[in-house]
Design a protein around this motif. Structure first.
Motif, mmCIF file in Angstrom:
data_model
loop_
_atom_site.group_PDB
_atom_site.id
_atom_site.type_symbol
_atom_site.label_atom_id
_atom_site.label_comp_id
_atom_site.label_asym_id
_atom_site.label_seq_id
_atom_site.Cartn_x
_atom_site.Cartn_y
_atom_site.Cartn_z
ATOM 1 N N ALA A 161 0.847 -1.198 0.000
ATOM 2 C CA ALA A 161 0.000 0.000 0.000
ATOM 3 C C ALA A 161 0.883 1.249 0.000
ATOM 4 O O ALA A 161 1.976 1.243 0.586
ATOM 5 N N PRO A 162 0.445 2.338 -0.647
ATOM 6 C CA PRO A 162 1.291 3.536 -0.800
ATOM 7 C C PRO A 162 1.890 4.053 0.501
ATOM 8 O O PRO A 162 3.007 4.560 0.510
ATOM 9 N N THR A 163 1.156 3.948 1.605
ATOM 10 C CA THR A 163 1.681 4.420 2.892
ATOM 11 C C THR A 163 1.984 3.244 3.830
ATOM 12 O O THR A 163 2.052 3.422 5.041
ATOM 13 N N GLY A 164 2.172 2.066 3.254
ATOM 14 C CA GLY A 164 2.393 0.865 4.048
ATOM 15 C C GLY A 164 3.851 0.637 4.397
ATOM 16 O O GLY A 164 4.724 1.489 4.168
ATOM 17 N N ARG A 165 4.114 -0.553 4.955
ATOM 18 C CA ARG A 165 5.462 -0.938 5.367
ATOM 19 C C ARG A 165 5.917 -2.129 4.527
ATOM 20 O O ARG A 165 5.238 -3.156 4.452
ATOM 21 N N LEU A 166 7.081 -1.982 3.917
ATOM 22 C CA LEU A 166 7.685 -3.060 3.140
ATOM 23 C C LEU A 166 8.894 -3.590 3.903
ATOM 24 O O LEU A 166 9.843 -2.849 4.171
ATOM 25 N N TYR A 167 8.834 -4.867 4.273
ATOM 26 C CA TYR A 167 9.935 -5.494 4.996
ATOM 27 C C TYR A 167 10.792 -6.288 4.008
ATOM 28 O O TYR A 167 10.318 -7.244 3.385
ATOM 29 N N LEU A 168 12.038 -5.870 3.858
ATOM 30 C CA LEU A 168 13.000 -6.605 3.036
ATOM 31 C C LEU A 168 13.814 -7.476 3.977
ATOM 32 O O LEU A 168 14.552 -6.968 4.841
#
Length: 283
Positions: A161-168
Motif C-alpha cells: 500500500a502507498p503508505t504501508g510498510r515493506l519489509y526486506l
C-alpha cells in the motif's frame, strides 16, 4: 595474505550491490475459483478489495465450470493478456482432506506459467474475508539470498500500500554458517575466532548494503513507503514464521521457481504449505 590478496579483498568489500528496479505491470488480473455463485462473486469482490484501486483496473473471473483440467485452465487464462493470476488453495480439491497441499492446479500454475500467482486462503475452509480487509499495509519480501534480487523487491514494492510498510528480509542460515566455522577450525593456518567474526560480518553486510540501496532508489517512486530492514542469522522456516506473526504481515512475496528443477524452490515450499491463512505472491 599477500598485498595483492589484500587489495582484491578491499576492492570487493567496496563494491556494494546496487538495486536496479524493474517496471512491474499489474493492469489485468484473472481471478480463478471453483466456487459457485454467489460465493464466487463474493471471492471476486474480496480480491478486488485486497488489491485496491492502485492495482488491476481490469479484473475478470474464471469459474470452475469453464475448465476441466490444467491445460484448459491455462488456455482460458491465455485468452486475454494477464499480468496476475489470483486464486485460492486447493482449487478443485477437497481441501479439508488435504490441508497441507496446494492442489495440482496451483502446483502447475506456479511452475509452468510465467504469470505471478497471488495465492489466497481457501474459501472452503475460511468463513470470513479477513485478508480482504488488510489492504496490504504490511508486506514482506523473503528469500534465502536477497542481494541482487531486483525482481522480488520490485514486485514487493508494487504490492505494498502507498503508505504501508515493506519489509526486506534476509535470514542467513545459521546451520550453514556453523558448518563453515567448524570446517575452518580444522585448518591450522586460519585463525578460527577471527574467521568466525569476519565471515558473519561479511555475510550480513551484503544484504544490509543492498537494502540500503533499495531504500534510496524506491523512495524516488514510492515516497510515502516505509522500507524496513530485517537482516539476521537464524533457521529459515521457524524465524520467518515468527517474523510474519510479529509484524502482522498482510502479504508475503517469494520466489517459487527453480532453474535447476521442476519442483518449487526449496525455501518457498514449506512456507507456502504451512502459511495457509496468509496471502502469498508467488513469483
Amino acid at each position: 595474505m599477500t598485498n595483492i590478496d589484500q587489495f582484491v579483498s578491499a576492492f570487493k568489500a567496496a563494491d556494494k550491490p546496487q538495486f536496479s528496479p524493474e517496471t512491474v505491470k499489474l493492469d489485468s488480473v484473472a481471478v480463478v475459483t471453483d466456487l459457485a455463485s454467489p460465493d464466487a462473486d463474493r471471492f471476486h469482490d474480496d480480491v478486488r478489495r485486497f488489491l485496491g484501486a492502485s492495482i488491476a483496473p481490469q479484473i475478470r473471473i474464471i469459474l470452475g465450470e469453464q475448465f476441466r483440467d490444467v491445460d484448459e485452465l491455462l488456455r482460458e487464462i491465455d485468452k486475454t493478456p494477464t499480468d496476475l493470476i489470483c486464486t485460492h488453495r486447493n482449487l478443485h480439491t477437497q481441501a479439508p482432506e488435504h490441508p497441507y497441499s496446494l492442489g495440482a492446479y496451483v502446483d502447475v500454475l506456479t511452475q509452468v506459467s510465467t504469470i505471478p500467482v497471488l495465492l489466497l486462503p481457501n474459501p472452503h475452509t475460511t468463513h470470513d474475508s479477513d485478508f480482504a480487509a488488510n489492504n496490504r499495509d504490511a508486506v514482506m519480501a523473503i528469500t534465502g539470498q536477497l542481494t541482487g534480487d531486483h525482481h522480488l523487491v520490485s514486485f514487493a514494492a508494487k504490492m505494498t500500500a502507498p503508505t504501508g510498510r515493506l519489509y526486506l528480509t534476509h535470514i542467513e542460515d545459521k546451520m550453514t554458517y556453523d558448518r563453515y566455522v567448524e570446517t575452518i577450525s580444522r585448518i591450522p593456518a586460519i585463525d578460527t575466532d577471527v574467521a568466525r567474526t569476519e565471515i558473519l560480518q561479511a555475510l550480513l553486510k551484503l544484504p544490509h548494503d543492498y537494502i540500503r540501496s533499495c531504500r534510496d532508489v524506491l523512495h524516488d517512486t514510492y515516497a510515502s513507503l516505509s522500507i524496513e530492514e530485517i537482516v539476521t542469522m537464524g533457521h529459515h522456516l521457524a524465524d520467518y514464521k515468527r517474523l510474519i506473526t510479529e509484524h502482522n504481515i498482510d502479504l508475503l512475496v517469494l520466489n517459487t521457481k527453480d532453474e535447476d528443477q521442476l519442483a518449487m524452490h526449496g525455501l518457498a515450499y514449506p512456507l507456502v504449505i504451512e502459511l495457509r491463512s496468509t496471502p502469498l505472491l508467488l513469483l
